[in-house]
Design a protein around this motif. Structure first.
Motif, PDB file in Angstrom:
ATOM      1  N   LYS A   1       0.703  -1.146   0.059  1.00 28.69           N
ATOM      2  CA  LYS A   1       0.073   0.066  -0.097  1.00 28.69           C
ATOM      3  C   LYS A   1       0.780   1.303  -0.029  1.00 28.69           C
ATOM      4  N   SER A   2       2.140   1.132   0.568  1.00 34.24           N
ATOM      5  CA  SER A   2       2.792   2.353   0.731  1.00 34.24           C
ATOM      6  C   SER A   2       3.460   2.992  -0.563  1.00 34.24           C
ATOM      7  N   PHE A   3       3.300   2.228  -1.585  1.00 38.01           N
ATOM      8  CA  PHE A   3       3.660   2.469  -3.029  1.00 38.01           C
ATOM      9  C   PHE A   3       2.811   3.331  -3.568  1.00 38.01           C
ATOM     10  N   GLY A   4       1.452   3.383  -3.174  1.00 41.50           N
ATOM     11  CA  GLY A   4       0.461   4.222  -3.654  1.00 41.50           C
ATOM     12  C   GLY A   4      -0.121   3.614  -4.986  1.00 41.50           C
ATOM     13  N   PRO A   5      -1.211   4.305  -5.447  1.00 36.20           N
ATOM     14  CA  PRO A   5      -1.992   3.550  -6.685  1.00 36.20           C
ATOM     15  C   PRO A   5      -0.904   3.124  -7.695  1.00 36.20           C
ATOM     16  N   LEU A   6       0.170   3.729  -7.955  1.00 35.45           N
ATOM     17  CA  LEU A   6       1.176   3.550  -8.970  1.00 35.45           C
ATOM     18  C   LEU A   6       2.103   2.739  -8.676  1.00 35.45           C
ATOM     19  N   SER A   7       1.770   1.427  -8.040  1.00 38.85           N
ATOM     20  CA  SER A   7       2.586   0.443  -7.612  1.00 38.85           C
ATOM     21  C   SER A   7       3.458  -0.190  -8.635  1.00 38.85           C
ATOM     22  N   PRO A   8       4.602  -0.499  -8.437  1.00 35.36           N
ATOM     23  CA  PRO A   8       5.332  -1.585  -9.378  1.00 35.36           C
ATOM     24  C   PRO A   8       4.649  -2.576  -9.922  1.00 35.36           C
ATOM     25  N   GLU A   9       3.676  -3.092  -9.233  1.00 38.44           N
ATOM     26  CA  GLU A   9       2.759  -4.079  -9.721  1.00 38.44           C
ATOM     27  C   GLU A   9       1.760  -3.872 -10.677  1.00 38.44           C
TER      28      GLU A   9
ATOM     29  N   LEU B   1      -1.354  -7.903  -8.058  1.00 40.01           N
ATOM     30  CA  LEU B   1      -0.954  -9.289  -7.895  1.00 40.01           C
ATOM     31  C   LEU B   1      -1.001  -9.755  -6.381  1.00 40.01           C
ATOM     32  N   SER B   2      -0.279  -8.597  -5.589  1.00 41.71           N
ATOM     33  CA  SER B   2      -0.162  -8.951  -4.185  1.00 41.71           C
ATOM     34  C   SER B   2      -1.605  -9.037  -3.168  1.00 41.71           C
ATOM     35  N   ASP B   3      -2.838  -8.446  -4.128  1.00 42.23           N
ATOM     36  CA  ASP B   3      -3.980  -8.676  -3.640  1.00 42.23           C
ATOM     37  C   ASP B   3      -4.478 -10.020  -3.464  1.00 42.23           C
TER      38      ASP B   3
END
Length: 240
Positions: A39-47, A194-196
């Motif tokens: 979550k700390s990466f925000g919506p623009l996550s590397p995922e 993916l992590s979700d």
């Protein structure tokens, strides 16, 4: 107390120790922590790159399958499916204990995902970027509820419905494929990272693991002593 009934009320006897609750709590906590980190990466996550890549050149058959899973395993569809299985076990198989056990295992794993959502509060992938086919908003991305339900359903089938080691292995293999398809569909629609979906597997499995000692030590011994249940179960066809 009918000893055969007592055996039937126990779910996977090897998972009776209360130490499993501690192990399950550790897995849940570690998975929630991983969700917080994601979550700390925000919506623009590397995922996000994976979700975007899946949106390119979507296949109509896969879109239909994914949308079918979305609605079929949504809250209404999921509850209807579990109730249908429980009613079959109750009225046709005449296994009230098995019906309650099945429903309780699914509920434990599925509801744990709601606890994870409330704890982590992760935003959904930005729909305009992922070309999401389903409108999903809010801070409930981690973990995936659909995937959590699929995991819970499979574990309930393996632990409660299977009658032999061979059946357990077959159900586990088929169920693993089913869970993978559901997880893929959530990313294919552009509504989960993916992590979700990976977190759903860990959180639901941990919840079921924590529930089994509760059922085996506190509920099973008591429910097997209920006279009405004993009488009902003695008329069941092909007793386990």
């Amino acid at each position: 107390m009918d000893s055969s009934l007592a055996r039937r009320t126990t779910i996977f006897p090897g998972l009776q120790s209360w130490w499993w609750v501690t192990a399950a709590a550790s897995v849940f906590a570690a998975t929630a922590a991983a969700g917080m980190a994601a979550k700390s990466f925000g919506p623009l996550s590397p995922e996000l790159g994976l979700v975007i890549s899946l949106s390119h050149g979507r296949n109509s058959a896969l879109v239909g399958l994914s949308e079918g899973i979305h609605y079929g395993l949504g809250p209404v569809g999921a509850v209807t499916l579990v109730l249908a299985i429980c009613l079959y076990l109750l009225w046709f198989r005449r296994r009230p204990v098995q019906a309650v056990a099945f429903g309780s295992v699914v509920a434990a794993g599925w509801l744990a995902s709601s606890a994870g959502k409330a704890l982590v509060g992760r935003s959904r992938p930005p729909g305009d970027v992922t070309a999401a086919l389903i409108v999903e908003t809010g801070h409930n991305s981690f973990p995936s509820g659909h995937t959590a339900f699929a995991v819970s359903l499979v574990l309930a089938s393996v632990l409660v419905l299977a009658r032999s080691k061979g059946q357990r292995l077959a159900l586990l293999a088929a169920g693993s494929f089913f869970v993978a398809v559901v997880a893929f569909s959530r990313m294919y629609l552009g509504v989960h990272y993916l992590s979700d979906v990976a977190g759903s597997v860990c959180i639901s499995a941990a919840a079921v693991l924590a529930w089994l000692p509760v059922w085996n030590n506190l509920i099973a011994p008591r429910i097997s002593r209920v006279h009405l249940i004993q009488k009902f179960e003695t008329t069941a066809p092909n007793p386990r």
